[in-house]
Enzyme design. Structure first.
Site, PDB file in Angstrom:
ATOM      1  N   GLU A 143      -2.793   1.869  -8.139  1.00 20.66           N
ATOM      2  CA  GLU A 143      -3.504   2.738  -9.079  1.00 20.66           C
ATOM      3  C   GLU A 143      -4.801   2.085  -9.541  1.00 20.66           C
ATOM      4  O   GLU A 143      -4.868   0.892  -9.802  1.00 20.66           O
ATOM      5  CB  GLU A 143      -2.641   3.076 -10.297  1.00 20.66           C
ATOM      6  CG  GLU A 143      -3.275   4.139 -11.185  1.00 20.66           C
ATOM      7  CD  GLU A 143      -2.322   4.681 -12.234  1.00 20.66           C
ATOM      8  OE1 GLU A 143      -2.424   5.876 -12.568  1.00 20.66           O
ATOM      9  OE2 GLU A 143      -1.473   3.911 -12.724  1.00 20.66           O
ATOM     10  N   ASP A 163       0.853  -1.193   0.000  1.00 21.71           N
ATOM     11  CA  ASP A 163       0.000   0.000   0.000  1.00 21.71           C
ATOM     12  C   ASP A 163       0.887   1.239   0.000  1.00 21.71           C
ATOM     13  O   ASP A 163       1.014   1.955   0.997  1.00 21.71           O
ATOM     14  CB  ASP A 163      -0.932  -0.027   1.207  1.00 21.71           C
ATOM     15  CG  ASP A 163      -2.018   1.044   1.134  1.00 21.71           C
ATOM     16  OD1 ASP A 163      -2.104   1.720   0.094  1.00 21.71           O
ATOM     17  OD2 ASP A 163      -2.777   1.188   2.115  1.00 21.71           O
TER      18      ASP A 163
END
Length: 620
Positions: free
Chosen positions: A572, A563
């Site tokens: 994304e 993360d």
């Protein structure tokens, strides 16, 4: 002189016109003994036998109901009882209505429906241009209001559309695929969308994209020579400090650098995909005849341009397509786009094109390869084969289309077999996630597309009263496909080794550092310039704005996930990925299964001529 009539009691009645007295007539009256022997009813006896003292006695009254003679007293009593009962029943009903009721609340939506509502929110967050009044993403605002107008080579408005991912670039190729996929899901499952209250939302999402596409070429013309393929730039040459949508880290609302427009000719793949998007949208909006026809006209113009000017759009110089959305071929877009053109227009020339064996061969329908069976923004062949299998299952066009349609149908069955764990066509992580991208990064966008096609195809088979399909000698029920789709989507929603939901805002444990400029920079009234936003890009703090519904790129082949905002291969989210997620979720949501068999074919004429009317009846 006398006349004879009939006595009501059966005897003859003599009417004499003479001067005889009443006593004489009484003595001379000839009584009919047969009449006297008849049994008289009570009324007749009362008339005949009543004495002088009976004249004042009250007679019983009767009501003649046609088939029944009843006492008037009994009739009035019965009618009164009925009226009183009706009044009493109405009074009771009124009291019952006045009493407040405690309605049982509707059952909570299933997990797929909850995730669906969030996944659609992502498209709201990606909107570019002037936002509508009732916009529900508080940290977004109007942005890039000079797109197209600021480019001296274009000088027309290209305001609107969607940002592709975590930057502010508008790529038409993946955006068009996203709108086609959303339209496909609405055509098949409009009743499900309506049941969960999201039909208007998803239609508005599609229209926002379609309206922008109509701006990117001369949609009123029959022939064009160029199409806009990209607005914005993400060129990142070494050592370059030129402000653009990748070098800068800014909220879209604060962008003040020039945004170039890239047009293409040739670009068969892009034009055919945009034609598919507009054609599919025209079926969604068939209730708006003028708008639907506008979309069909634009789609026709684009597909003609694609066929007349052969070449891949990603080979155009000056674009970033080759790096970020490289198209490997345009033949699959010809099959895909041509299929949607046929469904939107009913023009059989498109069906003749897509069932041409030479085109199928160029598109790769007769050979395998690592990408075979992987439906994505680049390769649409698998989706086109499923779509044309639908045509064969429900309409059965027959000769001369049957041979290639049967081939597509068989290939679809083989692809569905390849998704099952028992076959080794694709690897799986230990947590069960299918590796359709063959260990390439950003795997979830391919997984959701496969889950959608598997669930959709199972609904096709069920609608065709087919309990399953064969994988070699083995027969598999349609529930096998739904199980595959459910396990993959449930992995994405949190049933994985990390217990991580890869859809932002769903569940309690989801990515907090999404690679997204707008979500990572606070809306605090401060204008952060090109480099001023880098501190928000590099901070380890969670994003100040939650981009609800964004499906991130996903874990690696070991079920691991980082993360980290700067690592876009993990964090994304993209339009194409979320479009597949929405399609898969609506296919799996709700208690029942089933597709709308007829709306897809609303523009398709009957496959076979109607029988002649029966001859007129013979007249002598």
């Amino acid at each position: 002189m006398s006349m004879y009539g009939r006595d009501p009691w059966g005897g003859p009645l003599e009417i004499c016109h003479d001067s005889a007295t009443d006593d004489d007539r009484s003595r001379n009256l000839d009584l009919d003994r047969g009449a006297l022997s008849r049994t008289l009813d009570e009324t007749q006896q009362s008339w005949l036998l009543a004495g002088p003292g009976d004249q004042g006695r009250k007679k019983k009254r009767y009501v003649d109901l046609g088939c029944l003679v009843v006492s008037r007293k009994l009739f009035v009593w019965t009618v009164g009882t009925i009226v009183a009962a009706a009044v009493f029943a109405g009074l009771v009903a009124g009291i019952a209505k006045a009493i407040p009721r405690h309605h049982r609340p509707p059952p909570p939506p299933d997990d797929y429906t909850v995730a669906l509502r969030k996944a659609l929110m992502f498209f709201n967050a990606q909107r570019s241009g002037k936002l509508p009044k009732h916009y529900n993403v508080p940290w977004r605002g109007n942005s890039c209001m000079k797109d197209g107008l600021s480019d001296p080579a274009v000088r027309r408005s290209l305001v609107g559309g969607y940002y592709d991912a975590g930057d502010a670039v508008k790529f038409n190729f993946p955006a068009a695929f996203s709108m086609t996929l959303l339209s496909w899901s609405v055509i098949e499952y409009s009743a499900k969308y309506e049941a969960v209250g999201e039909l208007a939302h998803v239609r508005d999402t599609i229209k926002w994209g379609a309206d922008y596409f109509l701006k990117t070429f001369n949609s009123t013309a029959d022939t064009i020579d160029r199409v806009v393929m990209q607005v914005g730039s993400c060129a990142t040459s070494p050592g370059s400090t030129q402000p653009n949508d990748h070098y800068c880290w800014m909220r879209p609302e604060d962008i003040d650098y020039p945004r170039p427009v890239v047009e293409c000719n040739p670009c068969s793949d892009l034009a055919a995909e945009m034609a598919a998007a507009l054609a599919a949208a025209s079926i969604v909006f068939k209730d708006n005849k003028a708008y639907s026809q506008k979309l069909v006209h634009g789609a026709t113009t684009l597909f003609k341009f694609a066929r007349d000017n052969r070449g891949r759009y990603s080979s155009v110089g000056g674009s970033d397509a080759a790096k970020f959305y490289n198209s490997t071929s345009y033949w699959d877009e010809f099959v895909w786009g041509g299929s949607w053109m046929y469904l939107a227009t009913g023009n059989s020339s498109y069906l003749q094109l897509v069932t041409n064996p030479k085109l199928a061969k160029h598109a790769g329908a007769f050979w395998g390869g690592p990408g075979y069976g992987v439906f994505s923004w680049d390769n649409k062949l698998t989706g086109a084969q499923v779509l044309l299998s639908r045509l064969r299952l429900f309409l059965s066009p027959g000769y001369p289309y049957e041979e290639i349609l049967r081939t597509f149908h068989n290939q679809t069955s083989i692809i569905m077999c390849s998704y099952l764990p028992i076959f080794n066509s694709f690897n799986r992580t230990k947590g069960g996630l299918i590796q359709l991208a063959h260990d390439r990064p950003q795997p979830l966008q391919y997984v959701v597309n496969a889950a959608f096609l598997a669930s959709l195809y199972s609904d096709y088979l069920e609608a065709a009263d087919t309990p399953g399909w064969y994988c070699g000698p083995h027969f598999y029920p349609i529930e096998t496909l739904r199980t595959f789709a459910r396990t993959q989507i449930e992995y994405i929603l949190g049933k994985n080794p990390l217990k991580m939901s890869y859809v932002v805002g769903y569940g309690n444990h989801y990515p907090k550092h999404v690679h997204h400029r707008g979500a990572s920079i606070p809306k605090n009234g401060v204008h952060y310039g090109c480099k001023g936003g880098w501190k928000w890009r590099d901070t380890k703090k969670p994003n100040p704005n939650i981009i609800v519904g964004a499906m991130v790129a996903g874990p690696d082949r070991h079920d691991g996930f980082k993360d980290v905002r700067k690592n876009y291969n993990y964090t994304e989210a993209t339009l194409a990925g979320n479009a597949g997620l929405v399609a898969a979720l609506i296919a799996l949501s709700g208690e029942g299964h089933g597709v709308d068999k007829n709306t897809m074919f609303s523009a398709v004429p009957p496959m076979f001529p109607s029988p002649p009317p029966p001859p007129a009846p013979w007249k002598p």
